[in-house]
Design an enzyme around this catalytic site. Structure first.
Site, PDB file in Angstrom:
ATOM      1  N   GLY A 186     -48.397  95.842-108.207  1.00 41.48           N
ATOM      2  CA  GLY A 186     -47.913  97.192-107.902  1.00 41.48           C
ATOM      3  C   GLY A 186     -48.961  98.237-108.254  1.00 41.48           C
ATOM      4  NE  ARG A 217     -46.220  92.199-106.288  1.00 40.77           N
ATOM      5  CZ  ARG A 217     -45.822  93.482-106.353  1.00 40.77           C
ATOM      6  NH1 ARG A 217     -45.481  94.120-105.254  1.00 40.77           N
ATOM      7  NH2 ARG A 217     -45.749  94.106-107.511  1.00 40.77           N
ATOM      8  CG  ASP A 248     -47.502  90.219-117.952  1.00 38.53           C
ATOM      9  OD1 ASP A 248     -48.509  90.630-118.559  1.00 38.53           O
ATOM     10  OD2 ASP A 248     -46.365  90.194-118.460  1.00 38.53           O
ATOM     11  CB  THR A 257     -47.518  97.873-114.621  1.00 44.23           C
ATOM     12  OG1 THR A 257     -46.109  98.059-114.425  1.00 44.23           O
ATOM     13  CG2 THR A 257     -47.724  97.472-116.062  1.00 44.23           C
ATOM     14  CG  ASP A 286     -42.188  98.647-114.130  1.00 46.07           C
ATOM     15  OD1 ASP A 286     -41.704  99.751-113.813  1.00 46.07           O
ATOM     16  OD2 ASP A 286     -42.212  97.669-113.359  1.00 46.07           O
ATOM     17  CG  ASP A 313     -43.495  95.250-117.071  1.00 45.90           C
ATOM     18  OD1 ASP A 313     -44.600  95.760-116.820  1.00 45.90           O
ATOM     19  OD2 ASP A 313     -42.852  94.611-116.237  1.00 45.90           O
ATOM     20  NE  ARG A 332     -37.243  94.669-108.586  1.00 46.71           N
ATOM     21  CZ  ARG A 332     -36.422  95.244-107.706  1.00 46.71           C
ATOM     22  NH1 ARG A 332     -35.146  94.945-107.701  1.00 46.71           N
ATOM     23  NH2 ARG A 332     -36.889  96.104-106.825  1.00 46.71           N
TER      24      ARG A 332
HETATM   25  P1  ADP Z   1     -48.308  92.248-111.231  1.00 41.56           P
HETATM   26  O1  ADP Z   1     -49.757  92.000-111.415  1.00 41.56           O
HETATM   27  O2  ADP Z   1     -48.004  93.716-111.056  1.00 41.56           O
HETATM   28  O3  ADP Z   1     -47.464  91.559-112.271  1.00 41.56           O
HETATM   29  P2  ADP Z   1     -47.555  90.194-109.260  1.00 41.56           P
HETATM   30  O4  ADP Z   1     -46.736  89.401-110.218  1.00 41.56           O
HETATM   31  O5  ADP Z   1     -47.012  90.434-107.907  1.00 41.56           O
HETATM   32  O6  ADP Z   1     -47.900  91.659-109.799  1.00 41.56           O
HETATM   33  O7  ADP Z   1     -48.975  89.480-109.153  1.00 41.56           O
HETATM   34  C1  ADP Z   1     -49.976  89.991-108.326  1.00 41.56           C
HETATM   35  C2  ADP Z   1     -50.770  88.865-107.710  1.00 41.56           C
HETATM   36  O8  ADP Z   1     -51.401  88.083-108.733  1.00 41.56           O
HETATM   37  C3  ADP Z   1     -49.955  87.849-106.927  1.00 41.56           C
HETATM   38  O9  ADP Z   1     -49.679  88.281-105.608  1.00 41.56           O
HETATM   39  C4  ADP Z   1     -50.862  86.638-106.933  1.00 41.56           C
HETATM   40  O10 ADP Z   1     -51.881  86.772-105.979  1.00 41.56           O
HETATM   41  C5  ADP Z   1     -51.484  86.715-108.317  1.00 41.56           C
HETATM   42  N1  ADP Z   1     -50.730  85.847-109.231  1.00 41.56           N
HETATM   43  C6  ADP Z   1     -49.535  86.083-109.813  1.00 41.56           C
HETATM   44  N2  ADP Z   1     -49.129  85.048-110.564  1.00 41.56           N
HETATM   45  C7  ADP Z   1     -50.088  84.111-110.440  1.00 41.56           C
HETATM   46  C8  ADP Z   1     -50.273  82.777-110.960  1.00 41.56           C
HETATM   47  N3  ADP Z   1     -49.365  82.203-111.762  1.00 41.56           N
HETATM   48  N4  ADP Z   1     -51.396  82.117-110.624  1.00 41.56           N
HETATM   49  C9  ADP Z   1     -52.333  82.683-109.828  1.00 41.56           C
HETATM   50  N5  ADP Z   1     -52.214  83.911-109.295  1.00 41.56           N
HETATM   51  C10 ADP Z   1     -51.118  84.621-109.590  1.00 41.56           C
END
Ligand code: ADP
Length: 320
Positions: A11, A72, A103, A125, A127, A129, A171
């Site tokens: 995000g 994403r 994360d 982020t 949030d 979090d 969320r």
């Molecule tokens: P945020 O970084 O805000 O937590 P996401 O959870 O959507 O957002 O993660 C962003 C991107 O990071 C994902 O679309 C994916 O490409 C990568 N990612 C997330 N989790 C993993 C994972 N366990 N292993 C490898 N890449 C990941």
């Protein structure tokens, strides 16, 4: 290390541009080259990679969003995706990558580090979090945006003696809701971490408040809690007090970053470059207990964060 890559992922959050600018200019000031990777890991796999000079980040510190775009990327969750990502880095001479995100993005960075590319995460982020840090890029701006919007709703709610339910983002994390609860003097804060809400209790409280002469009743509802519009209908039916729901939505993600977000994001961007230049990898920049610092990603992801019970209770005590 000679060439540093930078990307934003997950995000978006106001202040990400300030971090990008800091990465680019701190790196250049240390004699390094910088490559911007557009659209997060998606752009890495698609080789959407551009050289970045100091001038490419001029006039962005005050802008919301991220000039590098974000996305994403499901493919990056697979080992083939991660291998391809590391290959792309090597092809473009990128020895270290700075990942600005949450994360999920750090998990991606962790996987890339395992493939031999040095990685440093910066918490971005709205949030708040991310467990290892007391500050994340964008939270300050988002919470100020929400606070100002809620002030406006409160003006009209008081004039019309209404109950207002305001749904804020978060969320899985109630930080924006908790902070607005305190900052806006809300009567109720509903957050996922303290899911103890009893609708009948709220109804009774609204009726009691009304009897005592309160002219409005503000409920701040974190996104994860439930359906604000139907809650408003039920409360209106049960109390006879006109009740409206407002969902603040994506306006909380945008806008010009606050001073704090610009300053902290700039500091973290520079700090991440310093870590790469010291040969560090698989780390996350953090602001903890009043200091900028860094943690091993594995450790950072294993940490847990808890909403302050004390602040939550203060919010309750002050809402009488
Ligand atoms: P945020 O970084 O805000 O937590 P996401 O959870 O959507 O957002 O993660 C962003 C991107 O990071 C994902 O679309 C994916 O490409 C990568 N990612 C997330 N989790 C993993 C994972 N366990 N292993 C490898 N890449 C990941």
């Amino acid at each position: 290390i000679q060439t540093i890559g930078v990307l934003t992922s997950g995000g978006d959050a106001p202040g990400m541009n300030a971090a990008i600018r800091a990465v680019v200019r701190q790196a250049i000031s240390k004699g390094k080259k910088v490559k911007g990777i557009r659209r997060g890991y998606t752009g890495l796999l698609a080789e959407d990679i551009v050289d970045m000079e100091a001038k490419d980040v001029s006039d962005i510190i005050q802008r919301g969003g991220t000039i590098l775009q974000t996305a994403r990327c499901p493919e990056f969750r697979t080992e083939e995706g991660q291998k391809l990502g590391a290959e792309m880095c090597r092809k473009h001479g990128i020895e270290g990558i700075i990942v600005i995100g949450g994360d999920g993005s750090f998990r991606g960075a962790q996987k890339l580090a395992a493939q031999g590319i040095n990685t440093i995460g910066i918490p971005g982020t709205i949030d708040l979090d991310i467990s290892c840090t007391d500050y994340t890029i964008g939270f300050d701006t988002a919470v100020n945006t929400a606070m100002e919007a809620i002030d406006k709703i409160r003006d009209t709610a008081s004039s019309h003696e209404r109950c207002s339910i305001i749904e804020v983002m978060g969320r899985d994390a109630g930080y924006i809701a908790l902070w607005c609860g305190l900052a806006n003097g809300a009567e109720q804060v509903l957050i996922p971490e303290k899911y103890d809400f009893d609708e009948q209790k709220i109804v009774n409280n609204i009726i009691a408040n009304r009897k005592r002469g309160k002219r409005h009743y503000i409920i701040i509802n974190a996104e994860g809690i439930g359906h604000s519009t139907s809650l408003a209908r039920r409360i209106e039916a049960a109390t006879g007090m006109e009740t409206r729901a407002t969902i603040l939505g994506h306006m909380q993600r945008g806008g010009s970053p606050t001073c704090k977000d610009r300053v902290y994001a700039s500091t973290m961007g520079a700090y991440a470059v310093d870590l790469l230049c010291e040969g560090k990898s698989n780390r996350v920049v953090a602001y903890k207990d009043g200091k900028f610092t860094d943690f091993d990603v594995d450790e950072a992801l294993a940490m847990e964060k808890q909403i302050s019970d004390y602040q939550f209770n203060v919010g309750k005590n002050l809402s009488i």
